[in-house]
Design an enzyme around this catalytic site. Structure first.
Site, PDB file in Angstrom:
ATOM      1  N   ASP A   1      31.324  36.406  32.404  1.00 33.34           N
ATOM      2  CA  ASP A   1      31.744  37.950  31.651  1.00 33.34           C
ATOM      3  C   ASP A   1      32.307  38.446  33.106  1.00 33.34           C
ATOM      4  OD1 ASP A   1      33.085  39.685  30.711  1.00 33.34           O
ATOM      5  OD2 ASP A   1      31.283  40.069  29.426  1.00 33.34           O
TER       6      ASP A   1
ATOM      7  N   CYS B   1      41.254  39.427  32.358  1.00 29.93           N
ATOM      8  CA  CYS B   1      40.018  39.197  31.448  1.00 29.93           C
ATOM      9  C   CYS B   1      40.526  37.706  32.062  1.00 29.93           C
ATOM     10  CB  CYS B   1      39.434  39.425  30.736  1.00 29.93           C
ATOM     11  SG  CYS B   1      40.543  39.415  29.651  1.00 29.93           S
TER      12      CYS B   1
ATOM     13  N   HIS C   1      38.401  39.932  24.948  1.00 34.30           N
ATOM     14  CA  HIS C   1      38.109  40.261  26.306  1.00 34.30           C
ATOM     15  C   HIS C   1      38.230  38.892  25.983  1.00 34.30           C
ATOM     16  CE1 HIS C   1      36.392  40.832  29.611  1.00 34.30           C
ATOM     17  NE2 HIS C   1      35.221  40.585  29.365  1.00 34.30           N
TER      18      HIS C   1
END
Length: 175
Positions: free
Chosen positions: A140, A14, A125
């Site tokens: 995201d 991520c 995250h």
């Protein structure tokens, strides 16, 4: 309207996806470039840990196979591109973030707690919020597509919600 670049989540990369989404460039960073930064951080650490059999996979700043890079890798990567990172004081909430200072503020990186598999897996995250052509987007990598924010108040609401849930907010500035 210009096309918004948006990488989707793969394994625990991520941070890689967030940085490429922040720069709107699929080649801004690679797994190899982030691994190299993580390795240099270990080499430069005067207190480096001794080697163990797990050291091959579980490195101090990342996991060799799945990614999962830490904030030190992010800061070094951004500094290497001429950016600076300011950790936002969560006690003041998002109201003090100047969302209109496009000359200084490149974007916002959040590090948020996540629970997966019914709460059995807890992790963190990386998420990026960036203004593109005058409009703020949630980039995201867990989202199917970028999500547009209606206005600055909605951006601040999103940031405040994440802060209240234990998230961290880092401002990425043009140095």
């Amino acid at each position: 309207m210009a096309k918004i670049y948006h990488e989707r989540q793969r394994l625990q990369f991520c941070l890689l996806h967030s940085l490429n989404n922040l720069f709107q460039d699929k080649d801004a960073f690679t797994k190899e470039s982030l691994n190299s930064i993580a390795e240099k951080l270990v080499d430069d650490d005067p207190n480096k840990e001794t080697w163990t059999p797990l050291s091959f996979l579980l490195k101090p700043h990342h996991n060799t196979l799945t990614g999962n890079y830490d904030v030190n890798v992010m800061i070094k990567a951004l500094e290497g591109k001429g950016k600076s990172v300011v950790w936002h004081d969560k006690r003041s909430g998002a109201s003090l973030i100047d969302l209109d200072d496009a000359d200084t503020l490149m974007g916002i990186v959040l590090n948020v707690p996540v629970k997966r598999y019914g709460g059995l897996w807890r992790s963190r995250h990386w998420v990026v919020v960036r203004k593109i052509n005058g409009v703020w987007y949630n980039l995201d990598s867990d989202l199917v597509a970028p999500q547009l924010f209606r206005d600055d108040d909605e951006v601040r609401g999103f940031l405040d919600q994440n802060l209240s849930l234990g998230g961290e907010v880092l401002l990425v500035n043009n140095a």
